[in-house]
Design a protein around this motif. Structure first.
Motif, short mmCIF file in Angstrom:
data_model
loop_
_atom_site.label_atom_id
_atom_site.label_comp_id
_atom_site.label_asym_id
_atom_site.label_seq_id
_atom_site.Cartn_x
_atom_site.Cartn_y
_atom_site.Cartn_z
N ARG A 62 -2.20 6.44 -4.87
CA ARG A 62 -3.10 7.44 -5.47
C ARG A 62 -3.38 8.58 -4.48
N LEU A 63 -3.58 8.24 -3.22
CA LEU A 63 -3.84 9.29 -2.24
C LEU A 63 -2.63 10.20 -2.07
N LYS A 64 -1.44 9.62 -2.04
CA LYS A 64 -0.23 10.44 -1.91
C LYS A 64 -0.05 11.34 -3.13
N SER A 65 -0.43 10.83 -4.30
CA SER A 65 -0.24 11.61 -5.53
C SER A 65 -1.13 12.86 -5.57
N VAL A 66 -2.23 12.84 -4.81
CA VAL A 66 -3.11 14.01 -4.79
C VAL A 66 -2.99 14.76 -3.47
N GLY A 67 -1.93 14.45 -2.70
CA GLY A 67 -1.69 15.18 -1.47
C GLY A 67 -2.48 14.70 -0.27
N GLY A 68 -3.05 13.52 -0.35
CA GLY A 68 -3.83 12.99 0.75
C GLY A 68 -2.94 12.49 1.88
N LYS A 69 -3.53 12.40 3.05
CA LYS A 69 -2.81 11.91 4.23
C LYS A 69 -3.14 10.43 4.40
N VAL A 70 -2.12 9.57 4.28
CA VAL A 70 -2.39 8.14 4.30
C VAL A 70 -1.23 7.38 4.93
N GLU A 71 -1.54 6.34 5.65
CA GLU A 71 -0.56 5.38 6.18
C GLU A 71 -0.97 4.00 5.70
N LEU A 72 0.01 3.20 5.31
CA LEU A 72 -0.22 1.80 4.96
C LEU A 72 0.64 0.92 5.84
N VAL A 73 0.01 0.03 6.60
CA VAL A 73 0.71 -0.93 7.45
C VAL A 73 0.60 -2.30 6.79
N GLU A 74 1.73 -2.88 6.40
CA GLU A 74 1.75 -4.18 5.76
C GLU A 74 2.22 -5.24 6.76
N PHE A 75 1.55 -6.39 6.73
CA PHE A 75 1.91 -7.51 7.59
C PHE A 75 2.47 -8.63 6.73
N ALA A 76 3.75 -8.91 6.89
CA ALA A 76 4.42 -9.91 6.07
C ALA A 76 3.94 -11.32 6.43
N GLY A 77 3.60 -12.08 5.39
CA GLY A 77 3.26 -13.49 5.57
C GLY A 77 1.85 -13.75 6.02
N LEU A 78 1.00 -12.72 6.16
CA LEU A 78 -0.36 -12.93 6.64
C LEU A 78 -1.38 -12.80 5.52
N ASP A 79 -2.52 -13.50 5.72
CA ASP A 79 -3.56 -13.51 4.70
C ASP A 79 -4.66 -12.52 5.04
N HIS A 80 -5.83 -12.74 4.47
CA HIS A 80 -6.94 -11.79 4.57
C HIS A 80 -7.40 -11.56 6.00
N GLN A 81 -7.31 -12.60 6.84
CA GLN A 81 -7.84 -12.51 8.20
C GLN A 81 -6.84 -11.92 9.20
#
Length: 665
Positions: free
Chosen positions: A622-641
């Motif tokens: 959604r942020l990218k669609s409105v021109g916002g500056k955003v980074e998403l870092v995903e951690f494979a195999g990890l839970d909420h903590q």
């Protein structure tokens, strides 16, 4: 005796980057991030019945755990007798059933592409690692349901010699076609299990709807809680509790606990004291949670044990293998404990004098006769240490520090403060200023807590301390919607009453500026879980206040959060907690992404069962669609903590660089 531990920080994590990370800070953040990102050196600790050994669950490289046994008499390095890789098996906790045998809980997470499910299994093994056996009852291909719950020990009835425990068991019915041997029982029951021979006997037949059993610590089940289900399998909101009189097998009504969006109502039992023949539990008193005891003799005579006019009494203090009730605690500016046991009250007073720099003292475990106590002591500037106290000789020795990686790090003191919200309400919080700083003109972070049914307390916090070590002032507000201050403070909860909660969070930022602690262009916000939601929503409300947002595992759309629970039994409770109405659209940052005008950095594990990673992916999209500056870092195999030292080190390093770049530092 101080033990030499060979605990090392983990070294590997699988990270998927939404885009290249921000540039590193000019000064070396790596060692600081690694020290604070390291997992706590002792995940859990248990004292043997004779008080001569401790069992330690410690982190291993990566995201796994190891069970180590340490000899408190002979000393030396702890020896490892069991490991779990963390991919996906985890070692949750281990306790002694005899002086030479332990019971451990193993947990794992399975992802079928639609749902992420957790499973637990109990095992028993000798303290040398031998004779490992599965305690959880086996199931088979005829079972008509999946057995996720592998059972929980509710009573360590042995004296340390016989090894018997009371453990819950989920009975799963089986297909009966073509056999007369299939199990047709269904529900939660209780078994007495010999952890050495594995002989087992059902002492509480499975009950449909049973969700909880409470014993008296002497091997007798005295309370059962049952919960009805809707026609399509969702949990009802009310748990009905029943109890037994001494020596009587019949059940009598004790009370009802209703779990609602605005907080729980009714008596919530926690423990039974067989000597006094009472149940201890929590209930409302004048809008705040208090500790009560109810006589289990048919009269249900009720008495307030401990109540406060300012805060909730929210923790029961228990000790020893019988888990006897010895006190209760509450948090004002700091957590305080009131002991009912005179000997422990005097002992606690002595310990506070002996450890003046570590006022947060907790009794962790005890030998069978309680002559030896395992305790933890810490403070805001001390992550804590474990000690063994011999009550007979009055000798106390340190066992291990909780975070040896920070042994040479000067930590920042944490100060309780209050600030005025826009409507005049005084909001409590905790201010952490960098060690040695003037406390003025600093870059600053508002850090709202998770939950939303939670609160921050005085003490060591690795996340706020990291940012303080990097030169940031950190304010942790206990905004309205936090727990611990009564039902009026909790409001309808931090989602349905989001305007009040987020208003308080934004006012925390304004207070930092008004006090000269920071200046407007050096103010950021960082939050985890609900705190991540608050961080994002704060800039929907006031787009110009915070100049950068870091959100870890955040809720971003309230309807999406609701839908995550639709295939689970707790859906009705989640549905009621989130509620319906205009606040869903207005209070969902992903639906208001166009109002967020500052850079956003998101972190999320892809096996998160609390808040699905889809929430962060939606926010980024959604942020990218409105021109916002955003980074998403995903951690494979990890839970909420994000329970992996390398992942946390990466997160801290990237967050520090992002904030410095965004704030022009």
């Amino acid at each position: 005796m101080r033990l030499r531990s060979a605990i090392r920080a983990s070294a590997a994590v699988c990270v998927a980057l939404g885009m290249p990370p921000a540039q590193a800070a000019p000064d070396p953040v790596g060692p600081t991030a690694a020290a604070f990102g390291a997992r706590e050196a002792i995940r859990q600790i248990s004292l043997s019945p004779d008080g001569t050994h401790v069992a330690l669950v410690v982190p291993t490289n990566g995201r796994g755990e190891a069970l180590q046994i340490a000899d408190l008499v002979a000393g030396g390095n702890p020896r490892t007798i069991l490991t779990a890789s963390g991919n996906p098996d985890h070692l949750a906790d281990c306790h002694w059933s005899t002086t030479t045998r332990l019971v451990c809980q193993m947990v794992t997470v399975a992802d079928d592409g639609y749902n992420i499910l957790g499973f637990s299994r109990a095992i028993a093994l000798d303290s040398d690692g031998g004779k490992m056996k599965i305690l959880t009852a086996s199931d088979n291909a005829r079972a008509v349901d999946v057995m996720q719950d592998g059972g929980t020990v509710i009573d360590w009835t042995a004296d340390g010699a016989t090894g018997s425990v009371l453990m819950t068991r989920k009975f799963v019915p089986e297909v009966t076609t073509g056999t007369h041997l299939a199990n047709e029982t269904d529900g939660l029951g209780v078994e007495r299990i010999d952890t050495v021979t594995l002989a087992r006997r059902t002492i509480e037949q499975p009950r449909g709807g049973a969700v909880e059993y409470i014993s008296d610590g002497q091997g007798v089940v005295r309370i059962v809680g049952t919960r009805a289900k809707t026609g399509i399998g969702y949990d009802a909101a009310t748990i009905s509790y029943s109890y037994r009189k001494p020596g009587d097998r019949g059940w009598q009504p004790l009370g009802r606990l209703t779990i609602g969006g605005g907080g729980d109502t009714g008596f919530n039992p926690y423990a039974v004291d067989s000597g006094l023949n009472v149940a201890y539990g929590f209930d409302d008193k004048d809008g705040r949670t208090a500790l009560y005891k109810i006589v289990l003799d048919g009269s249900l005579k009720r008495e307030v044990v401990l109540a406060r006019a300012d805060v909730d009494v929210d923790q029961l203090i228990r000790i020893g293998r019988q888990k006897r009730v010895v006190g209760a605690s509450y948090a004002t500016d700091r957590r305080e404990t009131e002991f009912f046991d005179p000997a422990l009250r005097a002992l606690a007073a002595s310990l506070r004098k002996a450890l003046p720099g570590q006022p947060l003292i907790t009794f962790v475990d005890a030998s069978s006769d309680e002559s030896k106590l395992l305790l933890f002591a810490g403070s805001d500037v001390d992550p804590g240490r474990y000690y063994l106290l011999d009550r007979a000789t009055r000798k106390m020795e340190e066992v291990l520090p909780a975070r040896p990686q920070l042994a040479k790090t000067t930590l920042a003191s944490v100060k309780p403060i209050t600030f005025r919200a826009a409507d005049g309400t005084m909001i409590p919080g905790y201010l952490t200023l960098p060690a040695g700083s003037t406390g003025k003109g600093l870059p600053a972070i508002v850090m709202p807590h998770g939950g939303p049914g939670d609160r921050d307390e005085w003490g060591f916090d690795w996340l706020s301390q990291f940012f303080a070590a990097r030169g940031f002032a950190v304010l942790q507000p206990n905004f309205r919607g936090s727990t611990g201050y009564g039902s009026a403070w909790f409001k309808k909860n931090g989602f349905q009453s989001w305007r009040t909660a987020i208003g308080d969070v934004d006012d925390a930022g304004r207070w930092l500026v008004s006090q000269g602690i920071t200046v407007p262009d050096k103010l950021a916000i960082v939050g985890w879980s609900y705190g991540g939601y608050a961080a994002l929503q704060s800039s929907v409300v006031d787009p110009g206040l915070f100049k950068a947002i870091v959100a870890i595992a955040p809720v971003t759309d309230l309807d999406s959060l609701r839908e995550e629970s639709r295939n689970y039994s707790n859906f009705k409770m989640v549905d009621a907690f989130i509620g319906q109405g205009p606040h869903i659209r207005e209070g969902s940052p992903a639906r208001n992404a166009d109002k967020i005008k500052v850079p956003v950095l998101l972190f999320h594990g892809d096996k998160d069962r609390n808040v699905g990673i889809g929430e962060s992916r939606l926010m980024a999209s959604r942020l990218k669609s409105v021109g916002g500056k955003v980074e998403l870092v995903e951690f494979a195999g990890l839970d909420h903590q994000l329970d992996d030292a390398s992942a946390r080190t990466t997160m801290l390093t990237n967050a520090d660089a992002f904030l410095r770049a965004s704030l022009g530092m």
